[in-house]
Design a protein around this motif. Structure first.
Motif, PDB file in Angstrom:
ATOM      1  N   LEU A  31      22.734  -0.744  74.477  1.00 21.33           N
ATOM      2  CA  LEU A  31      22.441   0.552  75.100  1.00 21.33           C
ATOM      3  C   LEU A  31      21.923   1.469  73.994  1.00 21.33           C
ATOM      4  CD1 LEU A  31      22.658   2.187  77.762  1.00 21.33           C
ATOM      5  CD2 LEU A  31      24.913   2.939  76.978  1.00 21.33           C
ATOM      6  N   TYR A  32      20.672   1.912  74.129  1.00 25.08           N
ATOM      7  CA  TYR A  32      20.015   2.692  73.085  1.00 25.08           C
ATOM      8  C   TYR A  32      20.040   4.179  73.432  1.00 25.08           C
ATOM      9  CZ  TYR A  32      18.407  -1.534  70.821  1.00 25.08           C
ATOM     10  OH  TYR A  32      18.368  -2.732  70.142  1.00 25.08           O
ATOM     11  N   HIS A  33      20.494   4.974  72.452  1.00 28.79           N
ATOM     12  CA  HIS A  33      20.609   6.412  72.621  1.00 28.79           C
ATOM     13  C   HIS A  33      19.687   7.118  71.630  1.00 28.79           C
ATOM     14  CE1 HIS A  33      24.553   5.967  74.761  1.00 28.79           C
ATOM     15  NE2 HIS A  33      24.616   4.886  73.992  1.00 28.79           N
ATOM     16  N   CYS A  34      19.034   8.192  72.075  1.00 32.66           N
ATOM     17  CA  CYS A  34      18.331   9.033  71.116  1.00 32.66           C
ATOM     18  C   CYS A  34      19.257  10.166  70.703  1.00 32.66           C
ATOM     19  CB  CYS A  34      17.031   9.566  71.684  1.00 32.66           C
ATOM     20  SG  CYS A  34      17.180  10.674  73.079  1.00 32.66           S
ATOM     21  N   VAL A  35      19.025  10.682  69.514  1.00 26.46           N
ATOM     22  CA  VAL A  35      19.927  11.678  68.935  1.00 26.46           C
ATOM     23  C   VAL A  35      19.116  12.701  68.152  1.00 26.46           C
ATOM     24  CG1 VAL A  35      20.330  10.192  66.914  1.00 26.46           C
ATOM     25  CG2 VAL A  35      21.984  11.992  67.478  1.00 26.46           C
ATOM     26  N   ALA A  36      19.588  13.929  68.147  1.00 20.19           N
ATOM     27  CA  ALA A  36      19.002  14.993  67.342  1.00 20.19           C
ATOM     28  C   ALA A  36      20.120  15.669  66.556  1.00 20.19           C
ATOM     29  CB  ALA A  36      18.297  16.015  68.230  1.00 20.19           C
ATOM     30  N   ILE A  37      19.814  16.063  65.320  1.00 21.20           N
ATOM     31  CA  ILE A  37      20.840  16.636  64.439  1.00 21.20           C
ATOM     32  C   ILE A  37      20.302  17.904  63.809  1.00 21.20           C
ATOM     33  CG2 ILE A  37      22.258  16.229  62.394  1.00 21.20           C
ATOM     34  CD1 ILE A  37      22.311  13.309  63.123  1.00 21.20           C
ATOM     35  N   TRP A  38      21.162  18.910  63.684  1.00 19.05           N
ATOM     36  CA  TRP A  38      20.822  20.175  63.035  1.00 19.05           C
ATOM     37  C   TRP A  38      21.964  20.579  62.125  1.00 19.05           C
ATOM     38  CZ3 TRP A  38      21.373  19.421  68.326  1.00 19.05           C
ATOM     39  CH2 TRP A  38      22.543  19.914  68.904  1.00 19.05           C
ATOM     40  N   GLY A  39      21.792  21.715  61.465  1.00 16.55           N
ATOM     41  CA  GLY A  39      22.857  22.216  60.599  1.00 16.55           C
ATOM     42  C   GLY A  39      22.680  21.751  59.163  1.00 16.55           C
ATOM     43  N   PRO A  40      23.816  21.559  58.424  1.00 16.60           N
ATOM     44  CA  PRO A  40      23.746  21.158  57.007  1.00 16.60           C
ATOM     45  C   PRO A  40      22.971  19.845  56.861  1.00 16.60           C
ATOM     46  CG  PRO A  40      25.969  21.808  57.595  1.00 16.60           C
ATOM     47  CD  PRO A  40      25.189  21.741  58.880  1.00 16.60           C
TER      48      PRO A  40
ATOM     49  N   VAL B 119      30.567  17.028  65.948  1.00 17.06           N
ATOM     50  CA  VAL B 119      29.636  16.827  67.074  1.00 17.06           C
ATOM     51  C   VAL B 119      28.858  18.093  67.387  1.00 17.06           C
ATOM     52  CG1 VAL B 119      30.987  14.970  68.103  1.00 17.06           C
ATOM     53  CG2 VAL B 119      31.441  17.341  68.762  1.00 17.06           C
ATOM     54  N   ASP B 120      29.338  19.242  66.910  1.00 14.51           N
ATOM     55  CA  ASP B 120      28.627  20.496  67.132  1.00 14.51           C
ATOM     56  C   ASP B 120      27.256  20.502  66.481  1.00 14.51           C
ATOM     57  OD1 ASP B 120      31.569  22.649  66.853  1.00 14.51           O
ATOM     58  OD2 ASP B 120      30.828  21.362  68.462  1.00 14.51           O
ATOM     59  N   TYR B 121      27.019  19.587  65.547  1.00 12.71           N
ATOM     60  CA  TYR B 121      25.765  19.542  64.811  1.00 12.71           C
ATOM     61  C   TYR B 121      24.778  18.516  65.372  1.00 12.71           C
ATOM     62  CZ  TYR B 121      27.925  22.475  61.237  1.00 12.71           C
ATOM     63  OH  TYR B 121      28.530  23.507  60.574  1.00 12.71           O
ATOM     64  N   GLY B 122      25.023  18.028  66.571  1.00 18.04           N
ATOM     65  CA  GLY B 122      24.088  17.066  67.124  1.00 18.04           C
ATOM     66  C   GLY B 122      24.224  16.924  68.619  1.00 18.04           C
ATOM     67  N   ALA B 123      23.266  16.182  69.192  1.00 18.87           N
ATOM     68  CA  ALA B 123      23.298  15.892  70.618  1.00 18.87           C
ATOM     69  C   ALA B 123      22.657  14.526  70.839  1.00 18.87           C
ATOM     70  CB  ALA B 123      22.541  16.954  71.400  1.00 18.87           C
ATOM     71  N   TRP B 124      23.146  13.809  71.824  1.00 22.05           N
ATOM     72  CA  TRP B 124      22.577  12.504  72.148  1.00 22.05           C
ATOM     73  C   TRP B 124      22.565  12.314  73.650  1.00 22.05           C
ATOM     74  CZ3 TRP B 124      27.089  13.272  69.525  1.00 22.05           C
ATOM     75  CH2 TRP B 124      28.266  12.860  70.143  1.00 22.05           C
ATOM     76  N   GLY B 125      21.719  11.387  74.097  1.00 19.55           N
ATOM     77  CA  GLY B 125      21.580  11.156  75.522  1.00 19.55           C
ATOM     78  C   GLY B 125      22.515  10.079  76.036  1.00 19.55           C
ATOM     79  N   GLN B 126      22.418   9.828  77.339  1.00 15.49           N
ATOM     80  CA  GLN B 126      23.284   8.840  77.995  1.00 15.49           C
ATOM     81  C   GLN B 126      22.897   7.410  77.662  1.00 15.49           C
ATOM     82  OE1 GLN B 126      26.042   9.474  80.093  1.00 15.49           O
ATOM     83  NE2 GLN B 126      25.780  11.503  79.200  1.00 15.49           N
ATOM     84  N   GLY B 127      21.662   7.227  77.195  1.00 18.11           N
ATOM     85  CA  GLY B 127      21.238   5.893  76.788  1.00 18.11           C
ATOM     86  C   GLY B 127      20.369   5.194  77.810  1.00 18.11           C
ATOM     87  N   THR B 128      19.587   4.245  77.325  1.00 15.17           N
ATOM     88  CA  THR B 128      18.768   3.388  78.177  1.00 15.17           C
ATOM     89  C   THR B 128      19.030   1.942  77.754  1.00 15.17           C
ATOM     90  OG1 THR B 128      16.519   3.003  79.006  1.00 15.17           O
ATOM     91  CG2 THR B 128      16.711   3.594  76.684  1.00 15.17           C
TER      92      THR B 128
END
Length: 133
Positions: A92-101, A118-127
């Motif tokens: 199951l492949y998830h994309c992710v984005a990260i911000w902050g330090p 986890v406050d420094y990123g977000a990811w999807g449910q996956g494909t």
């Protein structure tokens, strides 16, 4: 509120190709790293690929030469071209984005939710990607 939505998964025979897409919404201008990881429920996370704001890419050894990460910033879309797929790529492949330090992109993806809050990123449910041998 950042939202990541993946698409493009499916079933393919070994040696075949798939192209995953991920559309991001929200404060995308804050991202310094975007990428992909593979993780089925209850399984260990495997970091696959990352791309930073300078378009520098990095890959797990297991996918080097077979997978290509890219992005279209104007469309807030991330891609993963998967070629020469192997049975062991099934996941199951998830994309992710990260911000902050800032830290090295693949390290940040690995650390998110572990040593990086986890406050420094977000990811999807996956494909789901399924490769038949």
């Amino acid at each position: 509120y950042v939202q990541m939505v993946e698409s493009g998964g499916g079933q393919v025979q070994a040696g075949g190709s798939l192209k995953l897409s991920c559309t991001a919404s929200g404060k995308t201008e804050d991202f310094y790293c975007m990428g992909w990881f593979a993780q089925a429920p209850g399984k260990k996370r495997e970091v696959i690929a990352g791309i930073d704001t300078g378009d520098m890419t990095s890959y797990a050894d297991s996918v080097k030469g077979r997978f290509t990460i890219s992005r279209d910033s104007a469309k807030n879309t991330l891609y993963l071209q998967m070629d020469s797929l192997k049975f062991e790529d099934t996941d199951l492949y998830h994309c992710v984005a990260i911000w902050g330090p800032r830290q090295e992109c693949l390290s940040a993806i690995k650390a998110l939710g572990v040593t990086l809050p986890v406050d420094y990123g977000a990811w999807g449910q996956g494909t789901q990607v399924t490769v038949s041998s």
